[in-house]
Design a protein around this motif. Structure first.
Motif, PDB file in Angstrom:
ATOM      1  N   ALA A  15       6.192  12.816   1.948  1.00 49.82           N
ATOM      2  CA  ALA A  15       7.618  12.822   2.281  1.00 49.82           C
ATOM      3  C   ALA A  15       8.162  11.401   2.170  1.00 49.82           C
ATOM      4  CB  ALA A  15       7.841  13.358   3.704  1.00 49.82           C
ATOM      5  N   VAL A  16       9.471  11.307   1.945  1.00 50.57           N
ATOM      6  CA  VAL A  16      10.131   9.999   1.877  1.00 50.57           C
ATOM      7  C   VAL A  16      11.307  10.015   2.841  1.00 50.57           C
ATOM      8  CG1 VAL A  16      11.326   8.332   0.401  1.00 50.57           C
ATOM      9  CG2 VAL A  16       9.503   9.735  -0.541  1.00 50.57           C
ATOM     10  N   ARG A  17      11.394   8.989   3.661  1.00 52.71           N
ATOM     11  CA  ARG A  17      12.527   8.886   4.592  1.00 52.71           C
ATOM     12  C   ARG A  17      13.797   8.529   3.814  1.00 52.71           C
ATOM     13  NH1 ARG A  17       8.387   6.151   7.452  1.00 52.71           N
ATOM     14  NH2 ARG A  17       7.711   7.385   9.232  1.00 52.71           N
ATOM     15  N   PHE A  18      14.928   8.995   4.300  1.00 53.48           N
ATOM     16  CA  PHE A  18      16.200   8.633   3.663  1.00 53.48           C
ATOM     17  C   PHE A  18      16.410   7.124   3.688  1.00 53.48           C
ATOM     18  CE2 PHE A  18      17.652  12.428   2.213  1.00 53.48           C
ATOM     19  CZ  PHE A  18      17.913  13.407   3.162  1.00 53.48           C
ATOM     20  N   SER A  19      15.970   6.490   4.764  1.00 55.32           N
ATOM     21  CA  SER A  19      16.144   5.033   4.885  1.00 55.32           C
ATOM     22  C   SER A  19      15.357   4.309   3.784  1.00 55.32           C
ATOM     23  CB  SER A  19      15.678   4.554   6.266  1.00 55.32           C
ATOM     24  OG  SER A  19      14.332   4.924   6.505  1.00 55.32           O
ATOM     25  N   ALA A  61       0.834  -1.212   0.000  1.00 58.38           N
ATOM     26  CA  ALA A  61       0.000   0.000   0.000  1.00 58.38           C
ATOM     27  C   ALA A  61       0.866   1.258   0.000  1.00 58.38           C
ATOM     28  CB  ALA A  61      -0.932  -0.002   1.207  1.00 58.38           C
ATOM     29  N   ASN A  62       1.910   1.258   0.827  1.00 52.56           N
ATOM     30  CA  ASN A  62       2.817   2.415   0.875  1.00 52.56           C
ATOM     31  C   ASN A  62       3.581   2.573  -0.435  1.00 52.56           C
ATOM     32  OD1 ASN A  62       2.072   3.282   3.367  1.00 52.56           O
ATOM     33  ND2 ASN A  62       3.837   2.448   4.454  1.00 52.56           N
ATOM     34  N   LEU A  63       3.961   1.442  -1.046  1.00 45.01           N
ATOM     35  CA  LEU A  63       4.654   1.515  -2.340  1.00 45.01           C
ATOM     36  C   LEU A  63       3.727   2.121  -3.388  1.00 45.01           C
ATOM     37  CD1 LEU A  63       7.256   0.796  -3.878  1.00 45.01           C
ATOM     38  CD2 LEU A  63       6.145  -1.335  -4.566  1.00 45.01           C
ATOM     39  N   SER A  64       2.460   1.756  -3.304  1.00 46.83           N
ATOM     40  CA  SER A  64       1.477   2.309  -4.238  1.00 46.83           C
ATOM     41  C   SER A  64       1.327   3.819  -4.031  1.00 46.83           C
ATOM     42  CB  SER A  64       0.130   1.605  -4.030  1.00 46.83           C
ATOM     43  OG  SER A  64      -0.853   2.175  -4.846  1.00 46.83           O
ATOM     44  N   VAL A  65       1.322   4.244  -2.775  1.00 46.65           N
ATOM     45  CA  VAL A  65       1.246   5.681  -2.450  1.00 46.65           C
ATOM     46  C   VAL A  65       2.439   6.410  -3.087  1.00 46.65           C
ATOM     47  CG1 VAL A  65       1.510   7.349  -0.560  1.00 46.65           C
ATOM     48  CG2 VAL A  65      -0.098   5.457  -0.329  1.00 46.65           C
ATOM     49  N   LEU A  66       3.616   5.770  -3.011  1.00 51.49           N
ATOM     50  CA  LEU A  66       4.838   6.366  -3.563  1.00 51.49           C
ATOM     51  C   LEU A  66       4.758   6.435  -5.094  1.00 51.49           C
ATOM     52  CD1 LEU A  66       7.333   7.333  -2.095  1.00 51.49           C
ATOM     53  CD2 LEU A  66       8.348   5.079  -2.388  1.00 51.49           C
TER      54      LEU A  66
END
Lengths: 149, 76
Positions: free
Chosen positions: B47-51, B35-40
């Motif tokens: 926002a995107v974390r450096f990690s 789901a988060n990958l889809s959001v991306l």
């Protein structure tokens, strides 16, 4: 008995239900109580109708307020805390308190002590409104966090 | 062209096609939910974390610039 968040919410739910019962009894007994109060305690002849109407009209925002608080608490129980729906419930509660305050202030024309009820209700509405503002900030922050991958 | 505000576009689809990796596999290897990958991928992320960016670059064997593109104001 160990106290926790779940029991705290349950206590709040019980308090809301208790207030609903009190309001129901008040609405049911408003007419005879106002009649008796006007004649026996207040010596106000001819003011029964305005006082009765005030109780009935002010109970409408009271019921809306209690319903909103009940739904808000149910959402908290489910774990849905910082949501737009809860923000709406809080907004509705604050406006109902303010409306009840205005109604009581208007009714003070017939019975002056209603001023105190009006000020108390208005102040409660103000407190809830400020808490709602804080809540909305928290919702925005949570939203930002939810969309941080 | 639709007029939009300036934005950072995430070009994951291009790199996923080059490396022939599915969304499910990428999500699992990066350590985020599908789901988060889809959001991306759909540019819904705030926002995107450096990690996360580091993990994406490691799995897709690319540079951050291969994944992130700045689109100026007024273009889509």
């Amino acid at each position: 008995m160990e106290w926790n968040r779940s029991r705290s919410i349950l206590l709040s739910l019980c308090a809301v239900v208790l207030f609903a019962v009190v309001l129901l009894v008040t609405d049911a007994l408003a007419v005879p109580l106002c009649m008796q109060a006007c004649q026996v305690f207040l010596s106000l002849e001819g003011e029964e109708l305005p006082l009765t109407l005030t109780v009935y009209i002010a109970s409408v925002p009271g019921w809306i307020c209690l319903y909103s608080l009940f739904r808000l608490l149910l959402n908290l129980r489910r774990g849905a805390v910082f949501t737009a729906v809860n923000g709406r419930y809080m907004r509705r509660t604050s406006w109902c308190c303010i409306l009840a305050g205005v109604l009581f202030l208007a009714a003070a024309w017939f019975w002056l002590p209603f001023v105190f009820a009006g000020i108390a209700a208005g102040f409660m509405g103000l407190i809830v409104r400020i808490v709602k503002n804080i809540f909305e900030q928290a919702i925005a922050m949570k939203d930002e966090l939810d969309y941080t991958i | 062209m639709k007029a939009v505000g300036a934005m950072i576009v995430v070009n994951l689809d291009v790199m996923m096609a080059r490396r022939k990796i599915s969304a499910g596999e990428l999500a699992e290897r990066v350590g985020i939910t599908p789901a988060n990958l889809s959001v991306l991928k759909n540019n819904k992320a705030r926002a995107v974390r450096f990690s996360t960016l580091e993990a994406l670059c490691r799995v897709l064997d690319c540079q951050p610039g291969d994944l992130l593109e700045y689109v100026p104001d007024g273009k889509e």
